[in-house]
Design an enzyme around this catalytic site. Structure first.
Site, PDB file in Angstrom:
ATOM      1  N   HIS A 259      -8.536  14.969 123.816  1.00 33.22           N
ATOM      2  CA  HIS A 259      -7.383  15.724 123.495  1.00 33.22           C
ATOM      3  C   HIS A 259      -6.269  14.744 123.597  1.00 33.22           C
ATOM      4  O   HIS A 259      -5.720  14.888 122.690  1.00 33.22           O
ATOM      5  CB  HIS A 259      -7.549  17.025 124.619  1.00 33.22           C
ATOM      6  CG  HIS A 259      -8.561  17.756 124.893  1.00 33.22           C
ATOM      7  ND1 HIS A 259      -9.290  18.228 123.607  1.00 33.22           N
ATOM      8  CD2 HIS A 259      -9.198  17.973 125.905  1.00 33.22           C
ATOM      9  CE1 HIS A 259     -10.146  19.215 123.986  1.00 33.22           C
ATOM     10  NE2 HIS A 259     -10.284  18.923 124.972  1.00 33.22           N
TER      11      HIS A 259
ATOM     12  N   ASP B  65     -15.910  20.054 120.657  1.00 33.08           N
ATOM     13  CA  ASP B  65     -15.933  20.374 121.826  1.00 33.08           C
ATOM     14  C   ASP B  65     -16.249  21.766 122.245  1.00 33.08           C
ATOM     15  O   ASP B  65     -17.434  21.870 122.405  1.00 33.08           O
ATOM     16  CB  ASP B  65     -14.173  20.429 122.206  1.00 33.08           C
ATOM     17  CG  ASP B  65     -13.859  20.738 123.224  1.00 33.08           C
ATOM     18  OD1 ASP B  65     -14.843  20.687 124.369  1.00 33.08           O
ATOM     19  OD2 ASP B  65     -12.508  20.560 123.627  1.00 33.08           O
TER      20      ASP B  65
END
Ligand SMILES: [Zn+2]
Length: 464
Positions: free
Chosen positions: A286, A337
């Site tokens: 991220h 993810d």
């Protein structure tokens, strides 16, 4: 798939994306066992040996999904009704986590990894923290859940890096002290990081970090929320001991930064830097909310960035500074993810499209740069530097994207890669070879009935 008498398999790609030469026509690709042995462009169809398999469309190296939580797949769509934030989504995710056992996790992960294979993913980095039974009680084999994931990858025909994740606390309290794990989180915890390391050693990786022919070990600090700095060293030491990739979630939410600053007086990046967790073998996932100093520290240490744009959008995280990090020196990889969708082509283009929305400029990342993130850079950050390129000596992974689909028909040869990256989808993937072995043929997974397997695995998890 014919194997010739000399034990060599041959494919003739109408178009293939090669590491040095871009997209080339008429590429004759040969593999022996799990490795490519020869790659020659500009070979006419009449000149290929008998038994060669034609690959119509654009053939890419195998894709690498550098960040996965397999069980989040069960929430797809189900978590889209109503409003909320990352934190309300997380409560929903914990409800699914609470229901999984080794058998049901094996079934779910097999189906999810098979869905990945159909999307052209040859290797998955599974960021694994659902270690123990309800209440945090270890299974008879404390690594039973991790072993289920390794088996799931084998049955789905893909490679896996099992990124065994240290997860010790439920967050940072207002006074900066770690909050104890509670409820479903108890299943994630090993008590302390020394006990986490003991469990990881019991996975019995070899000195190269291999767990099986298709599986290697990775390690992770879940986040600065979940691992106090005094507990991080054993995780880093484990990475060194096995040459294992070290991953961490980083600054996905502003609240994480604020809590870390209040508790430790530094940003999450600053904290990872202070304990020695940054470097070329490390990947931060991220990296959405960074300071200029964070970007310098990450880029300067060649720490890898893993962008997960569909999840970051889905969870209202924000858009991370991918261009600035790459310019500062960080290689970039991609992950699906939470599996809001499993489509690395979409992840790839969303990195560029996010930059465009923020900067008002087009062309921040070329299609080739995005393709490298989805292939060679992703494999490298998962500990498979020998994969992700169609080149002699590399692992023989091939992904053929059909160009005669409604989305891609009319593509010109000169911009085939641009078309596939910016308009292709997982549904356009037609052939997938992993380590020299066919896994998807003509759009069909050869080992798993993927829709039925997903349906069977997910329904019981969502039942009231
Ligand atoms: Zn994650």
């Amino acid at each position: 798939m014919p194997v010739t008498g000399d034990g060599v398999r041959r494919w003739h790609a109408d178009l293939a994306w090669l590491p040095a030469g871009g997209v080339r026509p008429g590429v004759l690709i040969e593999a022996s066992g799990e490795r490519f042995v020869s790659v020659r462009p500009d070979v006419r169809p009449g000149d290929v040996p008998t038994g060669t398999v034609r690959l119509p469309g654009l053939t890419l190296p195998g894709l690498a999904n550098a960040h996965s939580h397999a069980f989040h797949r069960a929430l797809r769509g189900a978590a889209q009704a109503g409003q909320g934030t990352f934190w309300t989504w997380r409560e929903r995710m914990y409800q699914v986590a609470a229901r999984l056992e080794p058998d049901s996790y094996l079934a779910l992960a097999r189906a999810v990894y098979a869905e990945m294979a159909m999307a052209g993913i040859a290797c998955v980095g599974e960021f694994h923290y659902l270690h123990h039974a309800t209440g945090g009680v270890p299974y008879a084999d404390p690594n039973q859940m991790g072993r289920a994931l390794i088996e799931a990858a084998a049955e789905a025909g893909v490679r896996i890096t099992l990124i065994d994740t240290c997860y010790l606390s439920g967050g940072l309290g207002n006074d900066g002290s770690p909050e104890p794990l509670a409820g479903p989180q108890l299943r994630f915890g090993d008590g302390d990081s020394e006990q986490w390391a003991q469990r990881v050693h019991a996975l019995r990786a070899d000195q190269h970090g291999m767990l099986a022919g298709h599986a290697r070990l990775g390690v992770a600090i879940h986040s600065v929320r979940a691992v106090p700095p005094g507990q991080m060293h054993p995780v880093i030491a484990c990475s060194h001991a096995y040459g294992a990739p070290l991953h961490a979630h980083l600054s996905e939410q502003i609240a994480e930064n604020q809590a870390c600053l209040a508790a430790h007086g530094v940003t999450p990046t600053g904290l990872l830097d202070r304990v020695g967790a940054l470097g070329p073998r490390s990947t931060v996932v991220h990296a959405t909310h960074l300071t200029g100093g964070d970007i310098e520290a990450l880029g300067g240490s060649r720490t890898v960035l893993c962008m997960c744009p569909t999840t970051e959008a889905d969870l209202a995280d924000g858009v991370g500074p991918a261009r600035a990090l790459v310019s500062a020196g960080s290689p970039m990889s991609l992950g699906s993810d939470s599996h809001a969708v499993i489509d690395l082509l979409e992840e790839a283009r969303r990195v560029e499209l996010g930059e465009r929305l923020i900067t008002g400029q087009r062309g921040n990342f070329s299609a080739a740069a995005l393709a490298r993130a989805a292939t060679v850079a992703g494999h490298a950050c998962l500990g498979w530097p020998e994969a992700g390129e169609i080149a002699p000596g590399a692992l023989a992974d091939l992904v053929t994207v059909a160009l005669d689909t409604p989305r891609l028909a009319g593509v010109s040869e000169a911009t085939a890669l641009e078309s596939v990256i910016f308009a292709g989808t997982a549904a356009d993937v037609r052939e997938v070879v992993v380590g020299g072995r066919d896994v998807v043929r003509d759009g069909r997974h050869l080992l798993v009935d993927v829709p039925a397997a997903l349906d069977d695995a997910i329904r019981p998890l969502l039942a009231p």
